[in-house]
Design a protein around this motif. Sequence first.
Motif, short mmCIF file in Angstrom:
data_model
loop_
_atom_site.label_atom_id
_atom_site.label_comp_id
_atom_site.label_asym_id
_atom_site.label_seq_id
_atom_site.Cartn_x
_atom_site.Cartn_y
_atom_site.Cartn_z
N HIS A 1 0.87 -1.18 0.00
CA HIS A 1 0.00 0.00 0.00
C HIS A 1 0.91 1.23 0.00
N LEU A 2 1.01 1.89 -1.17
CA LEU A 2 1.89 3.04 -1.32
C LEU A 2 1.04 4.30 -1.48
N SER A 3 1.31 5.31 -0.66
CA SER A 3 0.58 6.57 -0.78
C SER A 3 1.57 7.72 -0.92
N VAL A 4 1.22 8.66 -1.77
CA VAL A 4 1.98 9.90 -1.94
C VAL A 4 1.02 11.05 -1.72
N VAL A 5 1.31 11.87 -0.71
CA VAL A 5 0.42 12.98 -0.36
C VAL A 5 1.18 14.28 -0.48
N ALA A 6 0.67 15.18 -1.33
CA ALA A 6 1.30 16.48 -1.54
C ALA A 6 0.51 17.57 -0.84
N THR A 7 1.22 18.53 -0.28
CA THR A 7 0.60 19.69 0.35
C THR A 7 1.16 20.95 -0.32
N PRO A 8 0.34 21.59 -1.18
CA PRO A 8 0.84 22.78 -1.89
C PRO A 8 0.83 24.02 -1.00
N SER A 9 1.49 25.05 -1.48
CA SER A 9 1.48 26.34 -0.80
C SER A 9 0.05 26.85 -0.64
N LYS A 10 -0.22 27.58 0.42
CA LYS A 10 -1.54 28.18 0.61
C LYS A 10 -1.79 29.30 -0.38
N ASP A 11 -0.73 29.82 -0.99
CA ASP A 11 -0.87 30.81 -2.04
C ASP A 11 -1.30 30.10 -3.31
N ARG A 12 -2.52 30.36 -3.78
CA ARG A 12 -3.07 29.63 -4.92
C ARG A 12 -2.29 29.88 -6.21
N ARG A 13 -1.49 30.93 -6.25
CA ARG A 13 -0.69 31.21 -7.43
C ARG A 13 0.66 30.47 -7.41
N LYS A 14 0.94 29.78 -6.32
CA LYS A 14 2.24 29.11 -6.20
C LYS A 14 2.04 27.64 -5.81
N LYS A 15 1.19 26.95 -6.57
CA LYS A 15 0.87 25.56 -6.27
C LYS A 15 2.07 24.63 -6.38
N MET A 16 3.06 25.02 -7.20
CA MET A 16 4.21 24.13 -7.36
C MET A 16 5.22 24.27 -6.22
N ASP A 17 4.95 25.15 -5.27
CA ASP A 17 5.70 25.17 -4.01
C ASP A 17 4.99 24.18 -3.09
N TYR A 18 5.56 23.02 -2.91
CA TYR A 18 4.85 21.98 -2.16
C TYR A 18 5.80 21.14 -1.32
N THR A 19 5.21 20.40 -0.42
CA THR A 19 5.90 19.31 0.27
C THR A 19 5.10 18.04 -0.02
N ALA A 20 5.78 16.92 -0.10
CA ALA A 20 5.12 15.65 -0.37
C ALA A 20 5.75 14.56 0.49
N VAL A 21 4.92 13.64 0.94
CA VAL A 21 5.37 12.54 1.79
C VAL A 21 4.93 11.22 1.15
N SER A 22 5.85 10.26 1.06
CA SER A 22 5.56 8.93 0.54
C SER A 22 5.57 7.92 1.67
N MET A 23 4.53 7.08 1.71
CA MET A 23 4.39 6.06 2.76
C MET A 23 4.19 4.70 2.10
N LEU A 24 4.93 3.69 2.55
CA LEU A 24 4.76 2.32 2.08
C LEU A 24 4.32 1.47 3.26
N ASN A 25 3.11 0.91 3.16
CA ASN A 25 2.54 0.14 4.27
C ASN A 25 2.62 0.91 5.58
N ASP A 26 2.25 2.20 5.50
CA ASP A 26 2.18 3.11 6.65
C ASP A 26 3.53 3.47 7.24
N ARG A 27 4.62 3.19 6.51
CA ARG A 27 5.96 3.59 6.94
C ARG A 27 6.49 4.65 5.99
N PRO A 28 7.05 5.75 6.51
CA PRO A 28 7.60 6.78 5.62
C PRO A 28 8.81 6.25 4.85
N VAL A 29 8.80 6.46 3.53
CA VAL A 29 9.92 6.00 2.70
C VAL A 29 10.56 7.16 1.94
N GLY A 30 9.96 8.34 2.04
CA GLY A 30 10.56 9.47 1.36
C GLY A 30 9.74 10.74 1.51
#
Length: 231
Positions: free
Chosen positions: A159-188
């Motif tokens: 079970h692999l999930s990638v969750v991105a959180t973009p900037s709150k500034d709607r004009r700067k969506k490509m400023d983001y952080t993202a977290v990858s989890m494999l079987n509920d363990r962080p992998v990146g």
Amino acid sequence: MMASVTLILAGCDNASTPAAFTPEMASFSSEFDFDPLRGPVKDFSQTLMDAQGKVAKYVTGKMSEEGCFDLLEFHDLENNTGASLVLDANYYVDATSQKKLLQLQGKCQLAALPSTGVTWDTDDNGFVVSAHGKDIRITYHYDSDGYPLGKTTEAKDEHLSVVATPSKDRRKKMDYTAVSMLNDRPVGNATQSCDYDRHDNPINCDLKIVDESVKPPVTRNYTIKNNIEYY
């Protein structure tokens, strides 16, 4: 008086709503791993370079005025993979062999990958929201602007999930952080920040990726160069 008018116009411009991401742009970027773009894009290229300036990945695309991908070419040089897709009626065909690779729904949205038995489903707005095959199911997520927030992949016992959180500034969506989890363990995790053009699209970006699947974690730094032409 002129100064007052200028200030009023500037204020109106700043308050205007940035363009949303189209279903095709958002869905294709999720599936083929590139940053989505806004507005009347005619053609574009995105080049990912490592800390030594060596090209690691690049994507080029040509789009119709209706927003369909007439051509999409992507290459991952680090993993020696890639393809060049050309729109031909209800299919994307290989640019060299003319073999039918991807079947479409509507004018230009993903429907199926016949060679693997994978099919895509869309919502009422035309966004790809899921994909499924014999041993895999993928769920895609977007925000109210159509920005891709990541996806969840389920395959057998993984079970692999990638969750991105973009900037709150709607004009700067490509400023983001993202977290990858494999079987509920962080992998990146990844962090990106960019400079933008007048269409709120990224021109140059700095990307930091941390691989947490190894001990100690490995950090890689990249830069992304975007060239975009508009209608």
